[in-house]
Each structure stands twice: as structure tokens, then as C-alpha cells.
Design an enzyme around this catalytic site. Sequence first.
Site, PDB file in Angstrom:
ATOM      1  N   CYS A   2       0.856  -1.179   0.000  1.00  0.00           N
ATOM      2  CA  CYS A   2       0.000   0.000   0.000  1.00  0.00           C
ATOM      3  C   CYS A   2       0.896   1.234   0.000  1.00  0.00           C
ATOM      4  CB  CYS A   2      -0.882  -0.057   1.239  1.00  0.00           C
ATOM      5  SG  CYS A   2      -1.653   1.469   1.790  1.00  0.00           S
ATOM      6  N   GLU A 105      -5.115   3.083  -4.842  1.00  0.00           N
ATOM      7  CA  GLU A 105      -4.373   2.230  -5.777  1.00  0.00           C
ATOM      8  C   GLU A 105      -4.474   2.840  -7.165  1.00  0.00           C
ATOM      9  OE1 GLU A 105      -2.366   0.067  -5.161  1.00  0.00           O
ATOM     10  OE2 GLU A 105      -2.887  -0.894  -3.274  1.00  0.00           O
TER      11      GLU A 105
END
Length: 226
Positions: A2, A105
Site C-alpha cells: 500500500c 491504488e
Amino acid sequence: MCGRFTQYNTREEYLSWLADESERDIPYDPEPLGRYNVAPGTKVLLLNERDNILHLDPVVWSFAPAWWGKQPLINARVETAATSRMFKPLWTHGRAIVFADAWYEWKNEGGTKQPYLIYREDRHPLLFAAIGHPPFERGDEHEGFVIVTAAADKGLIDIHDRRPLTLTPSAARRWLRQETTSQEAEEIAREGSVPVDEFTWHAVTRAVGNVKNQGAGLIEPIDKSP
């Protein structure tokens, strides 16, 4: 993954999702954190347990041991973290939780990278499993943490093949306990994550790609129609 997330609600909104006041040594603060674009290398509020009491400390999001000799890392794969030379000590003695509302993302679409915001459909806070170099109270360069990631599944793999390991409140409490063994932590990681079908997402502005950009406008959905 992440590589960017949000932490914009108040401390109390995150903490009340996880533990009652008797379990914490954390001052009440009604001010929203207001971080819509949390980036690696910055200090992030990290929940950890010391002497059976929960503490919330600002800790740098990155980690590299003295022998590493490369750029610090920001993520650790759940499949290998418990046994790797790099992360085994952190997995055993430095488990923590990162509060978040959502994470970003980027997906390649037509030759350009389109950012997406991913969050729980019920809008409850996210409890990212993290590991770091304790005790987390000094705030110096020797401390640091990484976010534990797992393989994406079902619909989420359409956006990215990895995701932050997001725990349920009960699993997060067990993850934090100092008496939890390394083997028990592995079990928690396998069985205590929020199911992938409880997440949803939407496209957001490419302005989130610049770490200097902040503000609520970054999380607003955009119209991608031609």
C-alpha cells in the site's frame, strides 16, 4: 501496495471502533486529523500496546535495519514476514495498527495510471496490520513501521494484486497484545481479516499522485465517462 492512504477522522472515531477508554493511555482530541494523502516517509499515528495499555504514537512510515543498505521499505508481505530476516523481529515484538479511512491504488487504463479510492462499504474505519521497531515512543530515526499486505482477491484484484491486511476489531486487539505469540499472530492474519466483498471503490482525481496535495477533494469520485 500500500503506497498511499487517508487518515482524516478524529482519533476518537478510530479508537471507539476498537477499544473502550479504560484500555488506553491516549488523550482525548476532538480535532480531525485531516490527512487525505498520507505518504511514505511521513510520521503516522501508530496504535501499539505497552504494559497492557494502548498508546498512539507518531512513527515514520518506512523501515530499514542497519544492515539493509538500500531504500527503506514501506510494506511487508504477510506470506513471508513472520520468518524473513528483515521482518521476523518486528513480527514478534513490534506489531501495531494503523488507522485509516481508505487507501489509494493506481490502475493502468489506456496507457495512463488512474487512481482509485478503496474503502469499506459500511464506511467503518480500517485497521491495517503493521509491524515496526518498538518501543515507538522516542520518535527518532531508529523507529519506523511497515504495513502488512496480503494477496488481493475477487473484485479487488481488478485494481491491484495486493492489499493492506485489514483486521476486524477483535482480531486487531489480539494482534496488538504483547503476549500474542508469533504463531498466534500468523493465525490472526489468516483468519481475522475483513472479507474482500465488504470493500468498494471509485475513481478519484490524479492530483492525489502529488504528495503535496491534500484536502477532501482528493477522495471525491470523478466522472470517467467520455
